[in-house]
Motif scaffolding. Structure first.
Motif, PDB file in Angstrom:
ATOM      1  N   PRO A 262     -36.748  39.796 -93.702  1.00  0.00           N
ATOM      2  CA  PRO A 262     -35.513  39.728 -92.911  1.00  0.00           C
ATOM      3  C   PRO A 262     -35.639  38.851 -91.670  1.00  0.00           C
ATOM      4  CG  PRO A 262     -35.954  41.992 -93.563  1.00  0.00           C
ATOM      5  CD  PRO A 262     -37.172  41.201 -93.888  1.00  0.00           C
ATOM      6  N   VAL A 263     -36.785  38.904 -90.989  1.00  0.00           N
ATOM      7  CA  VAL A 263     -36.970  38.069 -89.792  1.00  0.00           C
ATOM      8  C   VAL A 263     -36.929  36.588 -90.163  1.00  0.00           C
ATOM      9  CG1 VAL A 263     -38.649  37.367 -88.042  1.00  0.00           C
ATOM     10  CG2 VAL A 263     -38.202  39.788 -88.428  1.00  0.00           C
ATOM     11  N   ALA A 264     -37.544  36.227 -91.292  1.00  0.00           N
ATOM     12  CA  ALA A 264     -37.514  34.831 -91.730  1.00  0.00           C
ATOM     13  C   ALA A 264     -36.085  34.377 -92.021  1.00  0.00           C
ATOM     14  CB  ALA A 264     -38.392  34.665 -92.974  1.00  0.00           C
ATOM     15  N   ILE A 265     -35.299  35.253 -92.648  1.00  0.00           N
ATOM     16  CA  ILE A 265     -33.895  34.916 -92.931  1.00  0.00           C
ATOM     17  C   ILE A 265     -33.106  34.761 -91.636  1.00  0.00           C
ATOM     18  CG2 ILE A 265     -31.770  35.744 -94.003  1.00  0.00           C
ATOM     19  CD1 ILE A 265     -33.506  37.165 -96.086  1.00  0.00           C
ATOM     20  N   ILE A 266     -33.339  35.679 -90.684  1.00  0.00           N
ATOM     21  CA  ILE A 266     -32.629  35.622 -89.404  1.00  0.00           C
ATOM     22  C   ILE A 266     -32.954  34.326 -88.663  1.00  0.00           C
ATOM     23  CG2 ILE A 266     -32.486  36.681 -87.108  1.00  0.00           C
ATOM     24  CD1 ILE A 266     -32.860  39.397 -88.512  1.00  0.00           C
ATOM     25  N   LEU A 267     -34.234  33.963 -88.638  1.00  0.00           N
ATOM     26  CA  LEU A 267     -34.630  32.732 -87.942  1.00  0.00           C
ATOM     27  C   LEU A 267     -34.017  31.500 -88.589  1.00  0.00           C
ATOM     28  CD1 LEU A 267     -38.399  33.471 -87.185  1.00  0.00           C
ATOM     29  CD2 LEU A 267     -36.481  33.482 -85.580  1.00  0.00           C
ATOM     30  N   SER A 268     -33.935  31.511 -89.920  1.00  0.00           N
ATOM     31  CA  SER A 268     -33.336  30.357 -90.596  1.00  0.00           C
ATOM     32  C   SER A 268     -31.839  30.260 -90.307  1.00  0.00           C
ATOM     33  CB  SER A 268     -33.573  30.454 -92.105  1.00  0.00           C
ATOM     34  OG  SER A 268     -32.876  31.559 -92.654  1.00  0.00           O
ATOM     35  N   LEU A 269     -31.196  31.418 -90.071  1.00  0.00           N
ATOM     36  CA  LEU A 269     -29.765  31.414 -89.788  1.00  0.00           C
ATOM     37  C   LEU A 269     -29.460  30.947 -88.365  1.00  0.00           C
ATOM     38  CD1 LEU A 269     -28.657  34.752 -91.512  1.00  0.00           C
ATOM     39  CD2 LEU A 269     -28.047  32.430 -92.222  1.00  0.00           C
ATOM     40  N   VAL A 270     -30.267  31.421 -87.401  1.00  0.00           N
ATOM     41  CA  VAL A 270     -29.969  31.106 -85.994  1.00  0.00           C
ATOM     42  C   VAL A 270     -30.526  29.758 -85.559  1.00  0.00           C
ATOM     43  CG1 VAL A 270     -29.865  33.543 -85.377  1.00  0.00           C
ATOM     44  CG2 VAL A 270     -32.028  32.310 -85.153  1.00  0.00           C
ATOM     45  N   SER A 271     -31.373  29.139 -86.392  1.00  0.00           N
ATOM     46  CA  SER A 271     -31.943  27.837 -86.022  1.00  0.00           C
ATOM     47  C   SER A 271     -31.264  26.705 -86.775  1.00  0.00           C
ATOM     48  CB  SER A 271     -33.455  27.822 -86.293  1.00  0.00           C
ATOM     49  OG  SER A 271     -33.697  28.041 -87.672  1.00  0.00           O
ATOM     50  N   GLY A 272     -29.959  26.780 -86.898  1.00  0.00           N
ATOM     51  CA  GLY A 272     -29.208  25.731 -87.583  1.00  0.00           C
ATOM     52  C   GLY A 272     -29.277  24.418 -86.830  1.00  0.00           C
ATOM     53  N   GLY A 273     -28.967  23.346 -87.494  1.00  0.00           N
ATOM     54  CA  GLY A 273     -29.034  22.024 -86.877  1.00  0.00           C
ATOM     55  C   GLY A 273     -27.977  21.823 -85.800  1.00  0.00           C
ATOM     56  N   GLU A 274     -28.112  20.745 -85.035  1.00  0.00           N
ATOM     57  CA  GLU A 274     -27.193  20.458 -83.930  1.00  0.00           C
ATOM     58  C   GLU A 274     -25.789  20.128 -84.420  1.00  0.00           C
ATOM     59  OE1 GLU A 274     -28.889  17.411 -81.601  1.00  0.00           O
ATOM     60  OE2 GLU A 274     -30.666  18.564 -81.001  1.00  0.00           O
ATOM     61  N   THR A 275     -25.681  19.695 -85.679  1.00  0.00           N
ATOM     62  CA  THR A 275     -24.370  19.294 -86.204  1.00  0.00           C
ATOM     63  C   THR A 275     -23.569  20.477 -86.744  1.00  0.00           C
ATOM     64  OG1 THR A 275     -25.385  18.850 -88.364  1.00  0.00           O
ATOM     65  CG2 THR A 275     -25.256  17.009 -86.802  1.00  0.00           C
ATOM     66  N   THR A 276     -24.135  21.670 -86.665  1.00  0.00           N
ATOM     67  CA  THR A 276     -23.444  22.853 -87.181  1.00  0.00           C
ATOM     68  C   THR A 276     -22.168  23.110 -86.392  1.00  0.00           C
ATOM     69  OG1 THR A 276     -25.569  23.806 -87.795  1.00  0.00           O
ATOM     70  CG2 THR A 276     -23.693  25.307 -87.698  1.00  0.00           C
ATOM     71  N   SER A 277     -21.074  23.399 -87.094  1.00  0.00           N
ATOM     72  CA  SER A 277     -19.802  23.672 -86.423  1.00  0.00           C
ATOM     73  C   SER A 277     -19.838  25.028 -85.730  1.00  0.00           C
ATOM     74  CB  SER A 277     -18.662  23.642 -87.448  1.00  0.00           C
ATOM     75  OG  SER A 277     -18.803  24.717 -88.359  1.00  0.00           O
ATOM     76  N   VAL A 278     -18.875  25.238 -84.838  1.00  0.00           N
ATOM     77  CA  VAL A 278     -18.808  26.485 -84.085  1.00  0.00           C
ATOM     78  C   VAL A 278     -18.570  27.659 -85.021  1.00  0.00           C
ATOM     79  CG1 VAL A 278     -17.517  27.737 -82.327  1.00  0.00           C
ATOM     80  CG2 VAL A 278     -17.983  25.296 -82.021  1.00  0.00           C
ATOM     81  N   VAL A 279     -17.694  27.469 -86.006  1.00  0.00           N
ATOM     82  CA  VAL A 279     -17.371  28.550 -86.949  1.00  0.00           C
ATOM     83  C   VAL A 279     -18.604  28.929 -87.763  1.00  0.00           C
ATOM     84  CG1 VAL A 279     -15.970  29.193 -88.943  1.00  0.00           C
ATOM     85  CG2 VAL A 279     -14.953  27.866 -87.070  1.00  0.00           C
ATOM     86  N   THR A 280     -19.306  27.894 -88.232  1.00  0.00           N
ATOM     87  CA  THR A 280     -20.510  28.156 -89.025  1.00  0.00           C
ATOM     88  C   THR A 280     -21.575  28.849 -88.190  1.00  0.00           C
ATOM     89  OG1 THR A 280     -20.058  26.185 -90.351  1.00  0.00           O
ATOM     90  CG2 THR A 280     -22.287  27.106 -90.459  1.00  0.00           C
ATOM     91  N   ALA A 281     -21.726  28.390 -86.947  1.00  0.00           N
ATOM     92  CA  ALA A 281     -22.716  29.001 -86.064  1.00  0.00           C
ATOM     93  C   ALA A 281     -22.371  30.461 -85.774  1.00  0.00           C
ATOM     94  CB  ALA A 281     -22.801  28.215 -84.760  1.00  0.00           C
ATOM     95  N   LEU A 282     -21.092  30.739 -85.572  1.00  0.00           N
ATOM     96  CA  LEU A 282     -20.663  32.108 -85.300  1.00  0.00           C
ATOM     97  C   LEU A 282     -20.892  32.996 -86.521  1.00  0.00           C
ATOM     98  CD1 LEU A 282     -19.330  34.025 -83.294  1.00  0.00           C
ATOM     99  CD2 LEU A 282     -17.109  33.338 -84.204  1.00  0.00           C
ATOM    100  N   PHE A 283     -20.566  32.455 -87.700  1.00  0.00           N
ATOM    101  CA  PHE A 283     -20.788  33.209 -88.944  1.00  0.00           C
ATOM    102  C   PHE A 283     -22.279  33.503 -89.135  1.00  0.00           C
ATOM    103  CE2 PHE A 283     -21.815  33.195 -93.483  1.00  0.00           C
ATOM    104  CZ  PHE A 283     -21.061  34.276 -93.911  1.00  0.00           C
ATOM    105  N   SER A 284     -23.116  32.494 -88.872  1.00  0.00           N
ATOM    106  CA  SER A 284     -24.567  32.680 -89.011  1.00  0.00           C
ATOM    107  C   SER A 284     -25.079  33.746 -88.049  1.00  0.00           C
ATOM    108  CB  SER A 284     -25.296  31.360 -88.768  1.00  0.00           C
ATOM    109  OG  SER A 284     -24.921  30.387 -89.710  1.00  0.00           O
ATOM    110  N   LEU A 285     -24.545  33.751 -86.822  1.00  0.00           N
ATOM    111  CA  LEU A 285     -24.962  34.740 -85.835  1.00  0.00           C
ATOM    112  C   LEU A 285     -24.572  36.152 -86.267  1.00  0.00           C
ATOM    113  CD1 LEU A 285     -26.186  35.401 -83.088  1.00  0.00           C
ATOM    114  CD2 LEU A 285     -23.938  34.968 -82.065  1.00  0.00           C
ATOM    115  N   VAL A 286     -23.342  36.313 -86.754  1.00  0.00           N
ATOM    116  CA  VAL A 286     -22.877  37.634 -87.212  1.00  0.00           C
ATOM    117  C   VAL A 286     -23.711  38.100 -88.403  1.00  0.00           C
ATOM    118  CG1 VAL A 286     -20.944  38.885 -88.257  1.00  0.00           C
ATOM    119  CG2 VAL A 286     -20.539  37.317 -86.347  1.00  0.00           C
ATOM    120  N   LEU A 287     -23.982  37.186 -89.337  1.00  0.00           N
ATOM    121  CA  LEU A 287     -24.780  37.535 -90.511  1.00  0.00           C
ATOM    122  C   LEU A 287     -26.201  37.921 -90.103  1.00  0.00           C
ATOM    123  CD1 LEU A 287     -24.876  37.773 -93.564  1.00  0.00           C
ATOM    124  CD2 LEU A 287     -25.475  35.335 -93.676  1.00  0.00           C
ATOM    125  N   ALA A 288     -26.767  37.184 -89.119  1.00  0.00           N
ATOM    126  CA  ALA A 288     -28.110  37.500 -88.635  1.00  0.00           C
ATOM    127  C   ALA A 288     -28.153  38.889 -88.005  1.00  0.00           C
ATOM    128  CB  ALA A 288     -28.571  36.441 -87.633  1.00  0.00           C
TER     129      ALA A 288
END
Length: 379
Positions: free
Chosen positions: A197-223
């Protein structure tokens, strides 16, 4: 005339001896459940765990029955833990050193202590890496012996027997394979429920700089959701594994049977007040042990560490000290002393938690019959 018995180990027969002698061999760890036995009057061999007088629920001597399976208040568990520890301090402390010394060896190989200075670009088997590897191997080998030894020594004290270090280590070594297998299962479960789970969380919150706000927010909620699931799974595992060490030795159970009994006892709600249930008492014992251990360790280490900062006058002085801690040019006696003191404090504290959980185990068993806790019959 009472029955006399033969024991066969590795093709060699021993006996005939009476049941009392077999019971003594069992207590010393010389007779295991898988060893072959037969009555002198019989020709057929069977395994020792089928002899109910040996490996069934043993009748307790009247003078020690109260020390075993009875209800205790939380205060009695704490006081009795200290009393048991005091009565066999040296064997308990030696058991703790079996795991404390390898941990200390692994810690002191860190570059922060400056004991093993290593120029950049050096690869291969350096002294620090060899010592760290040996410490890791020693820790893996000694850990099952430490776990079994705590259970054995505590029960010996409760039974009124003197705990002799040599006998204790030999007896604990006989349970090495059982505790090693259970350790792999228990700690492996914790590892899988934490690392993945920690590996999945880190992969979600360490998205690239080009990630949109919506995608980043979704990744944060999922994490956060995955983190919540991880906490729930970790907690459920901790509850299920609350008494696995005690079940492995005191109830003489293997693998799944030990974990099944542990889960039954830990999740018991037969006490009307939640504070009297094994789960809450176990959590409180661990919390108190951590707080006291941190307090004692910090109290011993802080004076040593503060001595490094007594001449600090400016922020630049502070930064220089911190840089030297990360890349020391020589062994740092203050930090080395601090690590040794901290390791010693943890070694002193470690047996207390194991003893307290043995007492909590007997407290939890007091609400069950032997039939309720017996493992299911297998065809």
């Amino acid at each position: 005339m009472p029955d006399r018995w033969f024991v066969r180990v590795a093709g060699k027969e021993y006996g005939p001896v009476d049941l009392e002698t077999l019971a003594e061999w069992k207590r010393e760890g010389r007779l295991l459940p898988v060893n072959e036995v037969r009555r002198e009057s019989d020709n057929a061999w069977t395994t020792a765990n089928t002899v109910s007088e040996l490996f069934g629920p043993p009748p307790l001597p009247p003078q020690t029955a109260d020390s075993y399976q009875r209800r205790r208040t939380f205060g009695e568990i704490i006081l009795d833990s200290f009393r048991i520890y005091k009565s066999a301090f040296l064997p308990f402390f030696v058991l703790a050193l079996l795991v404390a010394l390898p941990m200390l060896a692994m810690e002191l190989t860190s570059p922060a202590y400056g004991i093993f200075l290593q120029p950049e670009g050096i690869h291969g088997a350096t002294a620090a890496r060899v010592i760290a590897l040996l410490g890791c191997i020693a820790l893996i080998v000694n850990w099952p012996v430490f776990l079994a030894g705590i259970q054995i020594a505590t029960v010996d004290v409760l039974e009124g027997r003197q705990v002799r270090l040599g006998e204790l280590l030999r007896h604990a070594a006989n349970f090495f394979l059982r505790f090693a297998r259970l350790s792999v299962l228990v700690y492996g479960s914790y590892f899988l429920c934490t690392v993945i789970p920690v590996a999945i969380i880190l992969s979600l919150v360490s998205g690239g700089e080009t990630t949109s706000v919506v995608t980043a927010l979704f990744s944060l909620v999922l994490a956060l959701l995955i983190l919540g699931v991880m906490v729930v799974m970790f907690t459920r595992l901790w509850v299920n594994f609350l008494f696995w060490q005690q079940s492995a030795y005191i109830s003489n159970l293997e693998g799944a049977d030990a974990l099944r009994e542990s889960k039954t006892l830990a999740r018991s709600k037969r006490r009307t007040r939640a504070s009297e249930r094994p789960l809450w008492r176990g959590a409180l014992l661990v919390s108190l042990w951590v707080l006291i251990g941190l307090g004692l360790s910090a109290g011993a280490e802080i004076p040593l560490v503060l001595s490094k900062f007594q001449n600090v006058l400016t922020l630049d002085d502070m930064m220089k000290i911190l840089q030297n801690l990360n890349a020391p040019k020589a062994a740092d006696p203050v930090l080395i002393s601090s690590a040794i003191v901290s390791s010693l404090v943890r070694a002193l504290m470690r047996p207390l938690l194991g003893i307290a959980f043995v007492l909590l185990y007997f407290d939890a068993r007091a609400g069950f019959t032997e039939r309720e806790l017996a493992p299911p019959e297998r065809p």
